[in-house]
Design an enzyme around this catalytic site. Structure first.
Site, PDB file in Angstrom:
ATOM      1  N   GLU A   1       1.494   7.277   7.155  1.00 28.28           N
ATOM      2  CA  GLU A   1       2.476   6.712   6.212  1.00 28.28           C
ATOM      3  C   GLU A   1       2.259   7.171   4.775  1.00 28.28           C
ATOM      4  O   GLU A   1       3.202   7.587   4.095  1.00 28.28           O
ATOM      5  CB  GLU A   1       2.424   5.179   6.256  1.00 28.28           C
ATOM      6  CG  GLU A   1       2.821   4.608   7.596  1.00 28.28           C
ATOM      7  CD  GLU A   1       2.860   3.091   7.593  1.00 28.28           C
ATOM      8  OE1 GLU A   1       3.472   2.504   6.693  1.00 28.28           O
ATOM      9  OE2 GLU A   1       2.268   2.478   8.506  1.00 28.28           O
TER      10      GLU A   1
ATOM     11  N   THR B   1       0.833  -1.214   0.000  1.00 34.89           N
ATOM     12  CA  THR B   1       0.000   0.000   0.000  1.00 34.89           C
ATOM     13  C   THR B   1       0.864   1.259   0.000  1.00 34.89           C
ATOM     14  O   THR B   1       0.469   2.279  -0.575  1.00 34.89           O
ATOM     15  CB  THR B   1      -0.974   0.045   1.197  1.00 34.89           C
ATOM     16  OG1 THR B   1      -0.233   0.135   2.412  1.00 34.89           O
ATOM     17  CG2 THR B   1      -1.898  -1.157   1.220  1.00 34.89           C
TER      18      THR B   1
ATOM     19  N   HIS C   1       8.579   3.721   8.851  1.00 34.69           N
ATOM     20  CA  HIS C   1       8.376   2.857  10.013  1.00 34.69           C
ATOM     21  C   HIS C   1       7.046   3.241  10.679  1.00 34.69           C
ATOM     22  O   HIS C   1       6.798   4.436  10.893  1.00 34.69           O
ATOM     23  CB  HIS C   1       9.536   3.009  11.008  1.00 34.69           C
ATOM     24  CG  HIS C   1       9.384   2.108  12.188  1.00 34.69           C
ATOM     25  ND1 HIS C   1       9.588   0.741  12.107  1.00 34.69           N
ATOM     26  CD2 HIS C   1       8.979   2.356  13.459  1.00 34.69           C
ATOM     27  CE1 HIS C   1       9.336   0.205  13.287  1.00 34.69           C
ATOM     28  NE2 HIS C   1       8.973   1.151  14.124  1.00 34.69           N
TER      29      HIS C   1
ATOM     30  N   ASN D   1      13.314   4.800   4.661  1.00 29.96           N
ATOM     31  CA  ASN D   1      12.409   3.758   5.147  1.00 29.96           C
ATOM     32  C   ASN D   1      11.222   4.409   5.829  1.00 29.96           C
ATOM     33  O   ASN D   1      11.355   5.464   6.451  1.00 29.96           O
ATOM     34  CB  ASN D   1      13.165   2.879   6.159  1.00 29.96           C
ATOM     35  CG  ASN D   1      12.268   1.798   6.772  1.00 29.96           C
ATOM     36  OD1 ASN D   1      11.554   1.092   6.059  1.00 29.96           O
ATOM     37  ND2 ASN D   1      12.279   1.672   8.095  1.00 29.96           N
TER      38      ASN D   1
HETATM   39  C1  GAR Z   1       3.646  -0.649   6.745  1.00 30.24           C
HETATM   40  O1  GAR Z   1       2.889  -0.331   7.887  1.00 30.24           O
HETATM   41  C2  GAR Z   1       5.100  -0.268   6.953  1.00 30.24           C
HETATM   42  O2  GAR Z   1       5.280   0.908   7.675  1.00 30.24           O
HETATM   43  C3  GAR Z   1       5.571  -1.439   7.762  1.00 30.24           C
HETATM   44  O3  GAR Z   1       4.907  -2.565   7.210  1.00 30.24           O
HETATM   45  C4  GAR Z   1       3.708  -2.163   6.566  1.00 30.24           C
HETATM   46  C5  GAR Z   1       3.769  -2.572   5.117  1.00 30.24           C
HETATM   47  O4  GAR Z   1       2.576  -2.320   4.444  1.00 30.24           O
HETATM   48  N1  GAR Z   1       6.999  -1.556   7.692  1.00 30.24           N
HETATM   49  C6  GAR Z   1       7.757  -1.998   8.682  1.00 30.24           C
HETATM   50  O5  GAR Z   1       7.314  -2.384   9.730  1.00 30.24           O
HETATM   51  C7  GAR Z   1       9.249  -1.997   8.396  1.00 30.24           C
HETATM   52  N2  GAR Z   1       9.987  -2.021   9.630  1.00 30.24           N
HETATM   53  P1  GAR Z   1       2.500  -2.189   2.856  1.00 30.24           P
HETATM   54  O6  GAR Z   1       3.180  -3.406   2.250  1.00 30.24           O
HETATM   55  O7  GAR Z   1       1.007  -2.213   2.575  1.00 30.24           O
HETATM   56  O8  GAR Z   1       3.143  -0.909   2.459  1.00 30.24           O
END
Ligand code: GAR
Length: 202
Positions: free
Chosen positions: A182, A14, A111, A109
């Site tokens: 995010e 996403t 987070h 990145n």
């Molecule tokens: C997101 O919430 C991102 O911030 C987190 O995983 C999710 C991925 O969602 N990332 C971490 O935790 C990295 N340390 P997505 O694949 O739908 O973007």
């Protein structure tokens, strides 16, 4: 010349979608996503890349003889596409210090918490929101930062706070943090850093 961006993913993508949409709407105007790399086969993020006409590649540790082989193949793919900025968007693996030191202030990145809370090794995905809820914080959020050899330890570029609500589950909180934080700050930071790199070349 636009800054060439690679996005590294592991799952639903996403955040990748937010970057693709931001490129279409002009929020990202100094950079161009030229490559998406997943370390997980069949990740839905790969479909999102294909739908947007972006080259997508799967590189798995186990097919490449481990982390070192993975990073070697990754470096080759990045060089082949003349990538200048790497964005980790839901990339669930920690890059070695050897790799990150080759890309100083060129990897960012997202987070899903307000660093320095709920971050570092072991804090990823839903686990971050489970930890925030079990601690009982009333405010959480998201952080975009540069990546160095310390997991979640590089210089912070942007943060946005999000309220925790009564009765939140990790899934509900995760969705709110994505929507309110995010998907807003990651494209904004991508534009900021792309612009700096572009101007540095001028
Ligand atoms: C997101 O919430 C991102 O911030 C987190 O995983 C999710 C991925 O969602 N990332 C971490 O935790 C990295 N340390 P997505 O694949 O739908 O973007």
């Amino acid at each position: 010349m636009l800054t060439k961006i690679a996005v590294l993913v592991s799952g639903g993508g996403t955040n990748l979608q937010a970057l693709i949409d931001a490129q279409k709407s002009g929020i990202i105007k100094s950079g161009q996503i030229v490559l998406v790399v997943s370390n997980v086969g069949g990740a839905y993020a790969l479909e999102r890349a294909k739908n947007a006409g972006i080259e997508a590649l799967t590189l798995r540790n186990r097919d490449l003889g481990g982390q070192e082989g993975f990073e070697r193949a990754l470096q080759e793919a990045l060089e082949a596409h003349s990538v200048e900025l790497i964005i980790l968007a839901g990339f669930m693996s920690i890059l070695s210090g050897d790799f990150t030191s080759r890309w100083p202030e060129r990897i960012i990145n997202v987070h899903p918490a307000l660093i320095p809370s709920f971050c570092g090794k072991g804090f990823y995905g839903l686990k971050v929101h489970e930890a925030a809820l079990s601690y009982g914080v009333k405010v959480t959020g998201a952080t975009v930062h540069f990546v160095n050899e310390v997991p979640d330890g590089g210089r912070i570029i942007d943060q946005k706070a999000v309220y925790v609500k009564e009765g939140d589950t990790p899934e509900v909180l995760q969705r709110r943090v994505m929507e309110e934080a995010e998907w807003v700050i990651l494209p904004r930071a991508a534009e900021k850093v792309s612009k700096e790199i572009m101007e540095g070349k001028a």
